[in-house]
Design a protein around this motif. Structure first.
Motif, PDB file in Angstrom:
ATOM      1  N   ILE A 104      28.946 125.765  78.662  1.00 49.95           N
ATOM      2  CA  ILE A 104      29.573 124.888  79.409  1.00 49.95           C
ATOM      3  C   ILE A 104      31.062 124.441  78.826  1.00 49.95           C
ATOM      4  CG2 ILE A 104      29.513 122.663  80.592  1.00 49.95           C
ATOM      5  CD1 ILE A 104      26.551 122.831  79.943  1.00 49.95           C
ATOM      6  N   PHE A 105      30.924 124.172  77.451  1.00 51.93           N
ATOM      7  CA  PHE A 105      32.121 123.775  76.852  1.00 51.93           C
ATOM      8  C   PHE A 105      32.682 124.975  75.898  1.00 51.93           C
ATOM      9  CE2 PHE A 105      29.570 119.982  77.715  1.00 51.93           C
ATOM     10  CZ  PHE A 105      30.543 119.162  78.260  1.00 51.93           C
ATOM     11  N   LYS A 106      34.138 124.930  75.323  1.00 55.29           N
ATOM     12  CA  LYS A 106      34.639 125.792  74.420  1.00 55.29           C
ATOM     13  C   LYS A 106      35.152 124.993  73.418  1.00 55.29           C
ATOM     14  CE  LYS A 106      38.682 126.260  77.100  1.00 55.29           C
ATOM     15  NZ  LYS A 106      39.659 127.490  77.671  1.00 55.29           N
ATOM     16  N   ALA A 107      35.261 125.492  72.154  1.00 52.69           N
ATOM     17  CA  ALA A 107      36.001 124.535  70.962  1.00 52.69           C
ATOM     18  C   ALA A 107      37.576 124.660  71.247  1.00 52.69           C
ATOM     19  CB  ALA A 107      35.652 125.167  69.745  1.00 52.69           C
ATOM     20  N   LYS A 108      38.253 123.651  70.793  1.00 50.13           N
ATOM     21  CA  LYS A 108      39.549 123.683  70.852  1.00 50.13           C
ATOM     22  C   LYS A 108      40.294 123.517  69.485  1.00 50.13           C
ATOM     23  CE  LYS A 108      43.231 121.214  73.328  1.00 50.13           C
ATOM     24  NZ  LYS A 108      43.735 120.120  74.065  1.00 50.13           N
ATOM     25  N   VAL A 109      40.828 124.152  69.211  1.00 45.03           N
ATOM     26  CA  VAL A 109      41.635 124.187  67.847  1.00 45.03           C
ATOM     27  C   VAL A 109      43.162 124.329  67.919  1.00 45.03           C
ATOM     28  CG1 VAL A 109      42.025 125.007  65.522  1.00 45.03           C
ATOM     29  CG2 VAL A 109      39.761 124.944  66.535  1.00 45.03           C
ATOM     30  N   ARG A 110      44.137 123.460  67.981  1.00 45.39           N
ATOM     31  CA  ARG A 110      45.454 123.674  68.105  1.00 45.39           C
ATOM     32  C   ARG A 110      46.053 122.897  66.875  1.00 45.39           C
ATOM     33  NH1 ARG A 110      48.570 121.104  72.938  1.00 45.39           N
ATOM     34  NH2 ARG A 110      50.592 120.739  72.052  1.00 45.39           N
ATOM     35  N   LYS A 111      47.013 123.352  65.949  1.00 42.87           N
ATOM     36  CA  LYS A 111      47.553 122.900  64.936  1.00 42.87           C
ATOM     37  C   LYS A 111      49.079 122.903  64.683  1.00 42.87           C
ATOM     38  CE  LYS A 111      43.304 123.714  62.088  1.00 42.87           C
ATOM     39  NZ  LYS A 111      42.788 124.266  60.821  1.00 42.87           N
ATOM     40  N   SER A 115      52.544 118.608  54.751  1.00 46.94           N
ATOM     41  CA  SER A 115      52.034 119.924  54.837  1.00 46.94           C
ATOM     42  C   SER A 115      50.413 119.565  55.032  1.00 46.94           C
ATOM     43  CB  SER A 115      52.223 120.297  53.425  1.00 46.94           C
ATOM     44  OG  SER A 115      51.678 119.414  52.253  1.00 46.94           O
ATOM     45  N   THR A 116      49.984 118.469  54.617  1.00 48.43           N
ATOM     46  CA  THR A 116      48.742 118.197  55.224  1.00 48.43           C
ATOM     47  C   THR A 116      48.576 117.892  56.644  1.00 48.43           C
ATOM     48  OG1 THR A 116      48.503 117.165  53.210  1.00 48.43           O
ATOM     49  CG2 THR A 116      46.981 116.656  54.809  1.00 48.43           C
ATOM     50  N   LEU A 117      49.626 117.255  57.391  1.00 45.95           N
ATOM     51  CA  LEU A 117      49.502 116.993  58.539  1.00 45.95           C
ATOM     52  C   LEU A 117      49.644 118.348  59.441  1.00 45.95           C
ATOM     53  CD1 LEU A 117      51.891 114.102  58.997  1.00 45.95           C
ATOM     54  CD2 LEU A 117      49.600 113.928  59.044  1.00 45.95           C
ATOM     55  N   LYS A 118      50.278 119.335  59.099  1.00 50.96           N
ATOM     56  CA  LYS A 118      50.285 120.801  59.655  1.00 50.96           C
ATOM     57  C   LYS A 118      48.913 121.304  59.891  1.00 50.96           C
ATOM     58  CE  LYS A 118      54.870 122.009  58.071  1.00 50.96           C
ATOM     59  NZ  LYS A 118      55.726 122.919  57.317  1.00 50.96           N
ATOM     60  N   ASN A 119      47.872 120.807  59.119  1.00 51.69           N
ATOM     61  CA  ASN A 119      46.455 121.369  59.321  1.00 51.69           C
ATOM     62  C   ASN A 119      45.678 120.388  60.279  1.00 51.69           C
ATOM     63  OD1 ASN A 119      46.772 123.548  57.439  1.00 51.69           O
ATOM     64  ND2 ASN A 119      46.613 122.352  55.685  1.00 51.69           N
ATOM     65  N   TYR A 120      46.383 119.263  60.644  1.00 54.50           N
ATOM     66  CA  TYR A 120      45.791 118.486  61.537  1.00 54.50           C
ATOM     67  C   TYR A 120      45.596 118.945  63.121  1.00 54.50           C
ATOM     68  CZ  TYR A 120      45.120 114.208  58.595  1.00 54.50           C
ATOM     69  OH  TYR A 120      44.663 113.502  57.559  1.00 54.50           O
ATOM     70  N   LYS A 121      44.341 118.726  63.557  1.00 50.12           N
ATOM     71  CA  LYS A 121      44.067 119.305  64.889  1.00 50.12           C
ATOM     72  C   LYS A 121      44.775 118.296  65.995  1.00 50.12           C
ATOM     73  CE  LYS A 121      39.629 121.228  63.816  1.00 50.12           C
ATOM     74  NZ  LYS A 121      38.264 121.008  64.257  1.00 50.12           N
ATOM     75  N   VAL A 122      45.347 118.831  67.073  1.00 49.12           N
ATOM     76  CA  VAL A 122      45.846 118.216  68.249  1.00 49.12           C
ATOM     77  C   VAL A 122      44.949 117.795  69.107  1.00 49.12           C
ATOM     78  CG1 VAL A 122      47.419 118.354  70.171  1.00 49.12           C
ATOM     79  CG2 VAL A 122      47.896 119.505  67.851  1.00 49.12           C
ATOM     80  N   ILE A 123      45.070 116.492  69.768  1.00 48.99           N
ATOM     81  CA  ILE A 123      44.191 115.804  70.556  1.00 48.99           C
ATOM     82  C   ILE A 123      44.863 115.597  71.688  1.00 48.99           C
ATOM     83  CG2 ILE A 123      42.355 114.310  71.138  1.00 48.99           C
ATOM     84  CD1 ILE A 123      41.441 113.686  68.438  1.00 48.99           C
ATOM     85  N   ILE A 134      36.780 119.171  68.232  1.00 49.03           N
ATOM     86  CA  ILE A 134      37.408 118.917  69.495  1.00 49.03           C
ATOM     87  C   ILE A 134      36.950 120.197  70.572  1.00 49.03           C
ATOM     88  CG2 ILE A 134      39.539 118.769  70.851  1.00 49.03           C
ATOM     89  CD1 ILE A 134      40.801 117.906  68.014  1.00 49.03           C
ATOM     90  N   PHE A 135      36.712 119.888  71.674  1.00 50.65           N
ATOM     91  CA  PHE A 135      36.082 120.763  72.756  1.00 50.65           C
ATOM     92  C   PHE A 135      36.437 120.072  74.106  1.00 50.65           C
ATOM     93  CE2 PHE A 135      32.407 117.857  72.110  1.00 50.65           C
ATOM     94  CZ  PHE A 135      32.075 117.594  73.539  1.00 50.65           C
ATOM     95  N   VAL A 136      36.485 121.164  75.012  1.00 49.01           N
ATOM     96  CA  VAL A 136      36.519 120.932  76.515  1.00 49.01           C
ATOM     97  C   VAL A 136      35.818 121.800  77.194  1.00 49.01           C
ATOM     98  CG1 VAL A 136      39.122 120.232  76.018  1.00 49.01           C
ATOM     99  CG2 VAL A 136      38.693 122.743  76.213  1.00 49.01           C
TER     100      VAL A 136
END
Length: 402
Positions: free
Chosen positions: A229-236, A267-275, A306-308
């Motif tokens: 039903i759902f899929k993972a979401k990874v955007r950095k 440089s740490t924030l670049k690895n954070y995931k977008v919500i 994170i997933f949608v």
């Protein structure tokens, strides 16, 4: 001049202009140290933090196991002032609003020498400065235990108005407390109502049909693995977006302005995931209901999952929002992992293996999601009203006493 001003409260009832009189608590209160076993007239009760004298809950009722008619407790009457030396800061202080009872001998109990002055002192005891005066007399008895001797308490100086002004203040705060209690009962009933609907509007274990449904829906609910039903979401890689966090009480929230409130390495924030709005995020408190539906755009720690929905046109996020908050769903998480792990979010793979039931008809999903959203909004409204009343009471406590 400053000392003279200290004898006048900032806010008063009309017609009262005299300065408050400084008196020792021993002038208006006397210790009640009558000890007796519990009886039908004086039942054994608890002194609950923030609530005062309260009937013991069923889990404390051991009278069916043993009845010790010789055990002595302290007697208390309606309006008595009571405190526990060991837990003053957490609310083990106030006056008896319930009536005749016996309570643990660890409490110090006082009665009025005249009128309702013990009740007036009980209201005043909600002020931090009152507690501070008491704490100065606190002495260690044994490890982790404290004692404020009754004689020291009665020697404390307080400023007190005349009997008529006292009575008006008592009545005023009685009305506030009644209003707060009314809103608390309404809020409790709404939460209870929600729990009832959650039980009836979702299928029980072993069934694919909920007990209660909206008109026009009769099909069995589907059961599938979450990953169908759902899929993972990874955007950095978007460090300029606001930093978000996920809490059990507030959901997805802003953590403050980057560079001012919170210091981060870019440089740490670049690895954070977008919500994004309408994304689901699994917090570090997965096993305590930490699945949240975001209404914000930002970035958050890579520790979050994170997933949608795979097919948004077939799924209603408001339905899944309430599904993920159900006790039965939270309990089911334990079946796909190796127990509860503090400080670690479950992965999408773990979540994806979980089987969950849902109506295939998106119209039924929408009706269920909207129904619970409206119920949650009503609960939140009553909670805000209750919080406002409590804040107003705090304000009056500051302004109506010296």
């Amino acid at each position: 001049m400053k000392d003279n001003q200290a004898k006048y409260p900032q806010l008063r009832f009309k017609g009262f202009t005299d300065p408050w009189e400084e008196r020792k608590l021993g002038d208006i209160l006397s210790e009640r140290n009558d000890q007796m076993p519990e009886t039908n007239e004086y039942p054994l009760m608890s002194f609950v933090q923030g609530k005062g004298v309260t009937p013991k809950g069923e889990r404390y009722n051991r009278s069916f196991l043993v009845k010790d008619s010789e055990k002595k407790y302290k007697k208390t009457e309606l309006g008595d002032f009571i405190y526990s030396s060991n837990n003053l800061e957490t609310g083990s202080i106030g006056f008896n609003k319930t009536g005749k009872a016996v309570i643990s001998p660890v409490y110090s109990i006082f009665k009025s020498k005249k009128s309702q002055e013990s009740q007036f002192i009980g209201i005043m005891s909600a002020r931090k400065d009152f507690i501070s005066k008491m704490v100065r007399f606190r002495q260690g008895v044994v490890y982790g235990q404290w004692r404020i001797h009754e004689s020291d308490f009665l020697n404390i100086d307080m400023k007190i108005p005349n009997d008529k002004e006292q009575q008006l203040i008592i009545s005023f705060f009685e009305n506030i407390d009644k209003t707060i209690a009314l809103h608390q009962r309404k809020l409790a009933k709404l939460k209870e109502l929600k729990q009832g609907y959650l039980q009836k509007m979702f299928p029980k274990n072993g069934s694919k049909f909920p007990q209660l449904r909206f008109a026009g829906f009769a099909d069995a609910w589907e059961e599938r693995k979450s990953k169908e039903i759902f899929k993972a979401k990874v955007r950095k890689g978007e460090p300029n977006l606001p930093v978000l966090s996920v809490t059990q009480t507030s959901g997805v929230v802003y953590r403050g302005e980057v560079g001012i409130d919170i210091k981060y390495d870019v440089s740490t924030l670049k690895n954070y995931k977008v919500i994004e709005p309408n994304d689901f995020v699994i917090s570090l408190r997965s096993f305590q209901g930490g699945f949240e539906l975001s209404d914000k755009l930002g970035i958050t720690s890579p520790a979050y999952t994170i997933f949608v929905p795979k097919y948004p046109e077939e799924q209603n996020n408001l339905f899944w929002r309430i599904q993920f908050k159900r006790f039965q769903f939270i309990e089911s998480l334990k079946t796909v992992t190796f127990g509860i792990r503090d400080g670690k979010s479950i992965s999408f793979n773990e979540f994806g293996d979980l089987k969950i039931k849902f109506p295939s008809n998106i119209l039924e999903q929408q009706k269920i999601g909207t129904f619970f959203k409206q119920l949650d909004d009503t609960i939140a409204l009553h909670q805000r009203k209750l919080d406002l009343l409590k804040e107003q009471k705090k304000g009056y406590l500051q302004k109506m006493f010296v």
